[in-house]
Design a protein around this motif. Sequence first.
Motif, short mmCIF file in Angstrom:
data_model
loop_
_atom_site.label_atom_id
_atom_site.label_comp_id
_atom_site.label_asym_id
_atom_site.label_seq_id
_atom_site.Cartn_x
_atom_site.Cartn_y
_atom_site.Cartn_z
N ASN A 233 45.17 28.06 43.09
CA ASN A 233 45.82 29.58 42.66
C ASN A 233 46.51 29.69 41.02
O ASN A 233 45.99 30.35 40.68
CB ASN A 233 47.16 30.05 43.94
N THR A 234 46.30 28.55 40.69
CA THR A 234 47.07 29.16 38.97
C THR A 234 45.31 28.91 38.06
O THR A 234 45.85 28.72 37.05
CB THR A 234 47.99 27.71 38.87
N GLY A 235 44.76 28.01 38.45
CA GLY A 235 44.18 27.82 37.55
C GLY A 235 44.67 26.66 36.74
O GLY A 235 43.23 25.62 35.58
N GLN A 236 45.26 25.82 37.05
CA GLN A 236 45.84 25.07 35.94
C GLN A 236 46.19 23.52 36.46
O GLN A 236 47.29 24.18 37.36
CB GLN A 236 46.46 25.61 34.95
N PRO B 87 54.25 27.15 33.90
CA PRO B 87 52.58 27.90 33.88
C PRO B 87 52.27 28.39 35.28
O PRO B 87 51.75 29.85 34.75
CB PRO B 87 51.64 26.79 33.41
N LYS B 88 52.64 28.09 36.45
CA LYS B 88 52.63 28.41 37.49
C LYS B 88 53.49 29.79 37.40
O LYS B 88 52.72 30.76 38.12
CB LYS B 88 53.12 27.55 38.66
N ILE B 91 52.15 33.25 35.22
CA ILE B 91 50.84 33.45 35.98
C ILE B 91 50.86 34.82 37.28
O ILE B 91 50.60 35.08 36.91
CB ILE B 91 49.45 32.27 35.79
N ARG B 95 49.72 38.22 37.15
CA ARG B 95 49.57 38.81 37.85
C ARG B 95 49.87 40.03 38.72
O ARG B 95 49.66 41.47 39.42
CB ARG B 95 49.19 38.11 39.73
N ALA B 117 46.85 28.25 29.45
CA ALA B 117 46.75 28.60 30.82
C ALA B 117 46.62 29.79 31.56
O ALA B 117 45.40 30.61 32.03
CB ALA B 117 47.88 27.69 32.05
N ALA B 120 43.19 31.79 30.55
CA ALA B 120 41.74 31.73 31.27
C ALA B 120 41.96 32.63 32.48
O ALA B 120 40.73 33.31 33.06
CB ALA B 120 41.26 29.89 31.66
N VAL B 121 43.01 32.30 33.17
CA VAL B 121 43.08 33.09 33.95
C VAL B 121 43.58 35.19 34.20
O VAL B 121 42.54 36.19 34.12
CB VAL B 121 45.25 33.16 34.07
N GLU B 124 39.71 36.42 33.00
CA GLU B 124 38.78 35.75 35.20
C GLU B 124 39.77 37.31 35.11
O GLU B 124 38.55 37.89 36.26
CB GLU B 124 39.81 34.99 35.86
#
Lengths: 319, 426
Positions: A233-236, B87-88, B91, B95, B117, B120-121, B124
Motif C-alpha cells: 500500500n505504501t510502496g516502501q 513515510p507510511k 503517503i 493520497r 518513498a 515513486a508513489v 504512480e
Amino acid sequence: MKTAVGVFVLAALATLFALPSVLSAYYITLVLPAVAYAIALLGFNLLFGYTGLLSFGHALYVAVGAYGAAVLSSKLGIKSFELVLLLSGAAAVAAAIPVALLSVRYEKIFFGILTLAFGMLFHSFLFKFYDITGGDTGIRVLRPSLFGNEFKDLDKTAFLVGPFYYYCVGLLAILGFVMWRIVHSPFGLHLVASRENRRKSEYLGVRVRFFRLIAFSISAFYCAVGGAILAINTGQADPELAYWTHSGELVFMAVLGGFANFFGPLVGAFTFIFLKSELMGLTQFWRFWLGLTLIVIVVLFPRGLVGVGQDLWTRLHKR
Amino acid sequence: MNSKRRKLLQALGGTGVVAAASPYLSFPAFAQNTPIKVGIIAPKAGIAGTIGECGLRGTMFAVERINATGGIAGRKVELIVEEETNPKDSIERLRKLVLQDKVDCVQGIVSSGVSLAMGAVAEEMKALLIFWDGTTQDGVKETMANPRYVFRSTDNECEAVMASLLAIKYWKGKFKTIAGINPDYSYGRNNFAAFQALLKKFGVEHKVVADQWPKVGTTDLNSHVAALKAAKPDLIFSSLLFADLPIFMRTAHGAGLMDGGTKFVFPAAGFQHTALKKSFTPEGMIFGHNTLYFDHKDASPLQKDFVKMYVDKYKDYPHWEADRAYFAMQVFKAGVEAAQKAKNAWPGKEDIISAMEGVKVQSLGGPGHMRKDHIAEQTFYQGLTTHKNSYDFPTLGTVDTMYSDQIQKPPGADFWKWIETAQIKL
C-alpha cells in the motif's frame, strides 16, 4: 450466539466488499491499512488476549513482512503476492522462534521488555546495515501480481482500491476464520488456561512454554502478512515499521477495540486508522487527542469499544 | 478544526445525511473558476517541526503576494496543509490531498526518507509534486531517472560540496587530521564521504582520526564529544542540522573542544542559526546557510521584504526552508502561467508540467531554475562566521556565493565520478 456472530461477520464482510462502490478512492486506501492491521492484530491478540502475554515488540514481525515484500519484489524480482505472503510469513516465523524460545520463559513486564529489546535490535539492524536494508530510506516495494495477474492496465491507485483491496479483504476473511478455529480449538483453550493460571495448567498437563512458542510463531506469521499488505500500500519498507512506537500502536489498537473479545482488535484497527487520519487533518495536536482517547478507554472502558457495544446491546435487550 | 466541525454540523442540519457524507463519496472535479488548490505536506512536530514551520511561512508569504496581485493566471491560491511524519503516514496524507481534496499541486517534504518513498508513489498516481527539500536519491544514486510528475530540490550533497571547497580554499595546508560527527543516515554519511573525496581531489593530505555517527535527534552527545576531544583533530566536519546541533556545540564548548584552535565545518548549520549562540560557538567556522542567508547585505528587495515581515510577525529570523518553499510555489506559478499563455486557455496538468521544465524564477535567496530533469538549481550561501553583529548568534563575516551548477552533479551523472572528473573551481 453462534448465529449472531455468523450474521455479524457476514454483514461486516458484505460491507467491506461493498465499500469501493460507496466510498471515494482515498477512503479505500485508508481501509487497506486497516485490513492489514486487522490481520496483524488477529495474530497479536492470540498472544495478548488469549495467552496473556503483552508484546511490545511485534512491530518487528510487521517489518519482517514489509521488508520481505520489498526484498522479494525489488531485489529478487518475485511478483507473485501469494509467494510473497508465504515467504515473508515463513521468514517471520523463523525470526520469531529464537525470540520466543527465550521470551516465553518469562511473563508480564519481563516478557514485554524482552520483546521490546528484540524489536529495537531489529530496528537497529534495518537502520545501520545500509547495503542490505537501504538504511533510513528503506527499500522500494513493487506492485505484485495476484493469482498471476499483474493488472497492467490499472494505475497504482486503481490497483490498490480494486483487485488488491478485494484480495486483502478475502485474506482477512480466511485468516480470521483460521484464527477463530485456532482460539476455539483445544490448543486455544490450553492457551487461555495457561493465561488464567500457569501453574495449575502445567499441573493439569498443559505444555505451557511449547504452546506459547507456537502461539508466538502464529502471531508473527499474521503480523508479517499484515506488514506485506502495508508495504505494498505504501510502496516502501522503512525502519520506522520496526520502531517501538509502531509496536505501541499495535497495543493501542488492541486496547481501543477491546482485547478480551475476538473482534475487538479488528474494530480497534479500523477505528484507530480512521481516527488518526481524521485527527491529523483537523489538528496538529492529533497525538495529544490520540493519547487522551487511550487514557479514556483504559480508565473508563477497559473492555474497549466492543465492550461498550456489548454493554449497550445488553441494556437494550433487557428493556 | 472549528471550521471543519461547523461545516459538518451545517451539512447535517441543512441537507441531511447525504450531504454530511459527501466528503466520503466520489464527486467530479471542481470547475476551473474556483481557487487553485495547493496541498502542503510539512513537518509540524518533532526535530523537524521548526523547519516545517519556517517553510510554511515561506509558502504563506508567497501565496499572500500571489493572491494580492491577482493569483496564478487569474485564480487565487488556496492552501490545504497536512503534516509530514513517517513515510507510511505521509503517503497517506498525499493520497488524501490528491484523491480527496483534489489539489492541483502538492508541495513540501523535508525528510529524505519520506521524499524517496513519496516520489515513486506520486509518480504512480500521476500527481504533480514539488519537493521543498529531501531527495529521490537512494544514497547518491538517483532512483527516478526520468520523472514526469515529480520535481525535486537540489541534491542534498550540494552544501557539503560547497563547505568542502571553502574548507580547502581557506585552510589548505593548515590542517592534517580531521574528524567527523555526522547524523547516522545516508545524508550524513554521504556528506562526510564527499568531504574526503574533495580533499583527495585537491591533493589535501589528511588523516581521519575519528568519525562519530549519532542517531538523528540524539540529545546526549557527551560520549561523542569525548571521543572527538580524545582524537585531537585539527578540523571537525559536521552535517548535524537538527536540534542536535546546538546540543553538540554546547557540549563541545563545555568540554573544551573549542579551546585548541580546532577548525569547524558545518555545511547545514543554517537550520539552527539562531539557536547557536555566540556564548558557546567560536568565530571563524565555515557555516552553511544553504539557499537563504537572511542577513545578506546585497540581498534582493524581495528577500529584504520577506526578512522584515518575518522578524516583525514571528520575532525570529528565517532560514533556507522558507526559500525552498517559496521557490516551489514560484516554479508552479511560472509553469501554470507559461502554459496558460501558450495555450490561451486554462492548461491541463501535462501542459503545466512541460512548462515547468527549464523555468527560471526569482526566489527569496536569489535566482533559480528547474532543470529539464526536474531537479532544481539554486543559489547557495556559506562563509566564515563572525561575532561582530547586533545579534546574539553568529552571522557570516565573509559571504561566499555559488550557483548550484558548480556544486551539483549534472543530469544523469554519477556523483562520485563527477567529483573525480569535474572542473570544480575553488
